[in-house]
Design a protein around this motif. Structure first.
Motif, PDB file in Angstrom:
ATOM      1  N   SER A 239       0.832  -1.201   0.000  1.00 49.86           N
ATOM      2  CA  SER A 239       0.000   0.000   0.000  1.00 49.86           C
ATOM      3  C   SER A 239       0.865   1.250   0.000  1.00 49.86           C
ATOM      4  O   SER A 239       0.663   2.177  -0.791  1.00 49.86           O
ATOM      5  CB  SER A 239      -0.921  -0.008   1.226  1.00 49.86           C
ATOM      6  OG  SER A 239      -1.500   1.249   1.459  1.00 49.86           O
ATOM      7  N   ASN A 240       1.861   1.285   0.902  1.00 50.58           N
ATOM      8  CA  ASN A 240       2.738   2.457   1.009  1.00 50.58           C
ATOM      9  C   ASN A 240       3.482   2.714  -0.293  1.00 50.58           C
ATOM     10  O   ASN A 240       3.649   3.864  -0.715  1.00 50.58           O
ATOM     11  CB  ASN A 240       3.751   2.259   2.128  1.00 50.58           C
ATOM     12  CG  ASN A 240       3.141   2.093   3.504  1.00 50.58           C
ATOM     13  OD1 ASN A 240       3.754   1.482   4.377  1.00 50.58           O
ATOM     14  ND2 ASN A 240       1.936   2.594   3.722  1.00 50.58           N
ATOM     15  N   ILE A 241       3.917   1.657  -0.942  1.00 54.53           N
ATOM     16  CA  ILE A 241       4.668   1.796  -2.188  1.00 54.53           C
ATOM     17  C   ILE A 241       3.750   2.226  -3.326  1.00 54.53           C
ATOM     18  O   ILE A 241       4.080   3.127  -4.106  1.00 54.53           O
ATOM     19  CB  ILE A 241       5.393   0.477  -2.513  1.00 54.53           C
ATOM     20  CG1 ILE A 241       6.484   0.229  -1.459  1.00 54.53           C
ATOM     21  CG2 ILE A 241       5.992   0.513  -3.921  1.00 54.53           C
ATOM     22  CD1 ILE A 241       6.976  -1.201  -1.409  1.00 54.53           C
ATOM     23  N   ALA A 242       2.559   1.637  -3.405  1.00 54.17           N
ATOM     24  CA  ALA A 242       1.616   1.988  -4.466  1.00 54.17           C
ATOM     25  C   ALA A 242       1.186   3.452  -4.377  1.00 54.17           C
ATOM     26  O   ALA A 242       0.955   4.108  -5.397  1.00 54.17           O
ATOM     27  CB  ALA A 242       0.396   1.077  -4.408  1.00 54.17           C
ATOM     28  N   LEU A 243       1.078   3.977  -3.156  1.00 52.87           N
ATOM     29  CA  LEU A 243       0.655   5.360  -2.963  1.00 52.87           C
ATOM     30  C   LEU A 243       1.823   6.345  -2.987  1.00 52.87           C
ATOM     31  O   LEU A 243       1.634   7.545  -2.793  1.00 52.87           O
ATOM     32  CB  LEU A 243      -0.121   5.493  -1.647  1.00 52.87           C
ATOM     33  CG  LEU A 243      -1.528   4.881  -1.655  1.00 52.87           C
ATOM     34  CD1 LEU A 243      -2.106   4.841  -0.241  1.00 52.87           C
ATOM     35  CD2 LEU A 243      -2.458   5.644  -2.586  1.00 52.87           C
ATOM     36  N   GLY A 244       3.039   5.843  -3.237  1.00 51.67           N
ATOM     37  CA  GLY A 244       4.187   6.718  -3.424  1.00 51.67           C
ATOM     38  C   GLY A 244       4.894   7.142  -2.156  1.00 51.67           C
ATOM     39  O   GLY A 244       5.750   8.037  -2.189  1.00 51.67           O
ATOM     40  N   LEU A 245       4.550   6.521  -1.026  1.00 48.92           N
ATOM     41  CA  LEU A 245       5.204   6.894   0.226  1.00 48.92           C
ATOM     42  C   LEU A 245       6.676   6.478   0.210  1.00 48.92           C
ATOM     43  O   LEU A 245       7.537   7.173   0.752  1.00 48.92           O
ATOM     44  CB  LEU A 245       4.469   6.244   1.400  1.00 48.92           C
ATOM     45  CG  LEU A 245       4.764   6.760   2.804  1.00 48.92           C
ATOM     46  CD1 LEU A 245       4.493   8.248   2.913  1.00 48.92           C
ATOM     47  CD2 LEU A 245       3.930   5.996   3.831  1.00 48.92           C
ATOM     48  N   TYR A 246       6.944   5.330  -0.430  1.00 52.21           N
ATOM     49  CA  TYR A 246       8.315   4.852  -0.617  1.00 52.21           C
ATOM     50  C   TYR A 246       8.477   4.403  -2.062  1.00 52.21           C
ATOM     51  O   TYR A 246       7.528   3.894  -2.668  1.00 52.21           O
ATOM     52  CB  TYR A 246       8.629   3.697   0.352  1.00 52.21           C
ATOM     53  CG  TYR A 246       8.494   4.115   1.797  1.00 52.21           C
ATOM     54  CD1 TYR A 246       9.466   4.906   2.400  1.00 52.21           C
ATOM     55  CD2 TYR A 246       7.378   3.761   2.542  1.00 52.21           C
ATOM     56  CE1 TYR A 246       9.336   5.325   3.715  1.00 52.21           C
ATOM     57  CE2 TYR A 246       7.231   4.175   3.857  1.00 52.21           C
ATOM     58  CZ  TYR A 246       8.213   4.961   4.432  1.00 52.21           C
ATOM     59  OH  TYR A 246       8.076   5.385   5.738  1.00 52.21           O
ATOM     60  N   PRO A 247       9.689   4.558  -2.622  1.00 52.16           N
ATOM     61  CA  PRO A 247       9.874   4.290  -4.052  1.00 52.16           C
ATOM     62  C   PRO A 247       9.979   2.821  -4.422  1.00 52.16           C
ATOM     63  O   PRO A 247       9.901   2.480  -5.607  1.00 52.16           O
ATOM     64  CB  PRO A 247      11.183   5.022  -4.377  1.00 52.16           C
ATOM     65  CG  PRO A 247      11.934   5.034  -3.080  1.00 52.16           C
ATOM     66  CD  PRO A 247      10.891   5.169  -2.014  1.00 52.16           C
ATOM     67  N   GLY A 248      10.162   1.939  -3.455  1.00 56.41           N
ATOM     68  CA  GLY A 248      10.284   0.524  -3.777  1.00 56.41           C
ATOM     69  C   GLY A 248      10.399  -0.307  -2.518  1.00 56.41           C
ATOM     70  O   GLY A 248      10.547   0.225  -1.406  1.00 56.41           O
ATOM     71  N   TRP A 249      10.353  -1.625  -2.684  1.00 52.19           N
ATOM     72  CA  TRP A 249      10.332  -2.523  -1.536  1.00 52.19           C
ATOM     73  C   TRP A 249      11.596  -2.412  -0.681  1.00 52.19           C
ATOM     74  O   TRP A 249      11.521  -2.429   0.553  1.00 52.19           O
ATOM     75  CB  TRP A 249      10.119  -3.967  -2.012  1.00 52.19           C
ATOM     76  CG  TRP A 249       8.714  -4.183  -2.446  1.00 52.19           C
ATOM     77  CD1 TRP A 249       8.163  -3.917  -3.674  1.00 52.19           C
ATOM     78  CD2 TRP A 249       7.642  -4.665  -1.629  1.00 52.19           C
ATOM     79  NE1 TRP A 249       6.822  -4.200  -3.667  1.00 52.19           N
ATOM     80  CE2 TRP A 249       6.482  -4.668  -2.442  1.00 52.19           C
ATOM     81  CE3 TRP A 249       7.551  -5.105  -0.313  1.00 52.19           C
ATOM     82  CZ2 TRP A 249       5.240  -5.090  -1.957  1.00 52.19           C
ATOM     83  CZ3 TRP A 249       6.322  -5.535   0.171  1.00 52.19           C
ATOM     84  CH2 TRP A 249       5.177  -5.517  -0.640  1.00 52.19           C
ATOM     85  N   PRO A 271      -6.252  -4.403  -0.904  1.00 48.74           N
ATOM     86  CA  PRO A 271      -5.416  -5.136  -1.863  1.00 48.74           C
ATOM     87  C   PRO A 271      -5.684  -4.922  -3.350  1.00 48.74           C
ATOM     88  O   PRO A 271      -4.722  -4.710  -4.095  1.00 48.74           O
ATOM     89  CB  PRO A 271      -5.595  -6.604  -1.454  1.00 48.74           C
ATOM     90  CG  PRO A 271      -6.774  -6.631  -0.534  1.00 48.74           C
ATOM     91  CD  PRO A 271      -6.846  -5.299   0.107  1.00 48.74           C
ATOM     92  N   PRO A 272      -6.947  -4.912  -3.835  1.00 50.39           N
ATOM     93  CA  PRO A 272      -7.100  -4.713  -5.281  1.00 50.39           C
ATOM     94  C   PRO A 272      -6.768  -3.295  -5.736  1.00 50.39           C
ATOM     95  O   PRO A 272      -6.402  -3.095  -6.893  1.00 50.39           O
ATOM     96  CB  PRO A 272      -8.580  -5.049  -5.536  1.00 50.39           C
ATOM     97  CG  PRO A 272      -9.248  -4.862  -4.230  1.00 50.39           C
ATOM     98  CD  PRO A 272      -8.227  -5.207  -3.189  1.00 50.39           C
ATOM     99  N   PHE A 273      -6.860  -2.332  -4.833  1.00 48.01           N
ATOM    100  CA  PHE A 273      -6.471  -0.969  -5.176  1.00 48.01           C
ATOM    101  C   PHE A 273      -4.966  -0.894  -5.420  1.00 48.01           C
ATOM    102  O   PHE A 273      -4.507  -0.099  -6.242  1.00 48.01           O
ATOM    103  CB  PHE A 273      -6.844   0.002  -4.053  1.00 48.01           C
ATOM    104  CG  PHE A 273      -8.306   0.366  -4.014  1.00 48.01           C
ATOM    105  CD1 PHE A 273      -8.763   1.529  -4.624  1.00 48.01           C
ATOM    106  CD2 PHE A 273      -9.227  -0.454  -3.369  1.00 48.01           C
ATOM    107  CE1 PHE A 273     -10.099   1.879  -4.581  1.00 48.01           C
ATOM    108  CE2 PHE A 273     -10.565  -0.112  -3.326  1.00 48.01           C
ATOM    109  CZ  PHE A 273     -11.009   1.052  -3.941  1.00 48.01           C
TER     110      PHE A 273
END
Length: 326
Positions: A239-249, A271-273
């Motif tokens: 979720s954090n990565i998809a919303l741009g809070l962090y650039p990658g895992w 999850p589907p978002f």
């Protein structure tokens, strides 16, 4: 071999597959086509737009039967990822508009839909939530609904929504109401606001867990405090990565928080978002941080220890985490 998983941070409406919402809207002649992209996925490009798309999708869910159907669809997806126990956020605001009688009808429908899944290996419990950007008065109304339905199935009270609205102390009365009813407490914090939001939430709302909480990493004194207190973070890396809070895992702080002694757990949020599943979260974490099965089992056990269910349920679920049940 699929490891058994414990999920503590899952919004029921946010777990609705896009095809499910499209079909429901079509049945009711509700036009929400604008929330989907050309591939049929939810479309948004910011957190605020995500909230608008989320609420538009939820507008197709108008009856207890809709939520019963949704519950079955969500649990089928969760079971496919090996989830053994799940706590889901459900809001009286979405389920009956804050009316107690209607809320009871919605809860009954959700419970009835979830019951057959228990013997199949996945147990569901509910956490009633207020919506932060709906304001403190609506939060009290949600807490009143939660108080009247607290028990062996509705086990907690929490707060989601836009973290940039108001201050945690504005919602203290609602959380006090829920606490007096014996409900365990959680609240979103430290996602869109920094470490101080985590501190304020723990101090003013006296929660048992923090939803997200990952920005605590920006203040190592707070990290030490969380570790000492044993405060559990409901981390949702995808979720954090998809919303741009962090650039990658590899840039997500969950590994560092865990290394510094904070009790972290793993969930999917919506999850589907965010194009994720619990199985995918585990796979990505293993790839990014070399987490092996032993580490992932430890994370699941931490989550079970932090679950809001009763001791008998916890003991039963613990058996599902044993290697022979994987």
């Amino acid at each position: 071999m699929m490891l058994p998983k414990i999920e503590l941070h899952l919004h029921l409406e946010g777990a609705a597959p896009p095809a499910f919402i499209r079909g429901l809207a079509r049945e009711k002649s509700i036009d929400i086509n604008g929330i989907f992209d050309e591939r049929g996925r939810y479309r948004f490009d910011s957190f605020r737009q995500f909230l608008k798309v989320y609420e538009a999708a939820t507008s197709a869910l108008t009856t207890p039967d809709d939520y019963a159907r949704l519950t079955r669809a969500v649990l089928e997806e969760s079971a496919a990822s090996g989830v053994a126990y799940c706590e889901t956020f459900i809001s009286p605001d979405f389920c009956g508009g804050g009316d107690l009688g209607a809320w009871q009808d919605y809860l009954h429908a959700i419970r009835e839909a979830a019951a057959p899944f228990d013997p199949q290996g996945i147990t569901l419990r509910g956490i009633a939530t207020c919506i932060r950007h709906f304001g403190p008065d609506r939060a009290r109304q949600a807490a009143r609904c939660a108080m009247e339905t607290a028990g062996d199935w509705l086990v907690g009270f929490g707060m989601g929504g836009d973290e940039n609205t108001g201050q945690p102390k504005d919602y203290a009365y609602a959380f006090d109401m829920a606490r007096e009813a014996g409900l365990r407490l959680t609240a979103h914090a430290g996602e869109w606001r920094g470490p101080d939001a985590v501190r304020d939430t723990i101090r003013d709302l006296r929660v048992d867990r923090i939803g997200h909480g990952v920005r605590a990493i920006e203040d190592l004194a707070l990290v030490d405090e969380l570790a000492e207190r044993g405060t559990v973070l409901e981390c949702c890396p995808g979720s954090n990565i998809a919303l741009g809070l962090y650039p990658g895992w590899r840039r997500h702080p969950i590994n560092e928080l865990d290394r510094r002694g904070v009790r972290v757990t793993v969930s999917t949020d919506d999850p589907p978002f965010f194009d994720t599943t619990m199985a995918r979260e585990y796979d990505r974490l293993a790839e990014a941080f070399d987490w092996d099965d032993g580490q992932l089992r430890r994370i699941a056990r931490t989550a079970l220890d932090a679950a809001f269910c009763d001791g008998e349920t916890r003991a039963r679920i613990l058996k599902r985490l044993e290697p022979g049940h994987a």
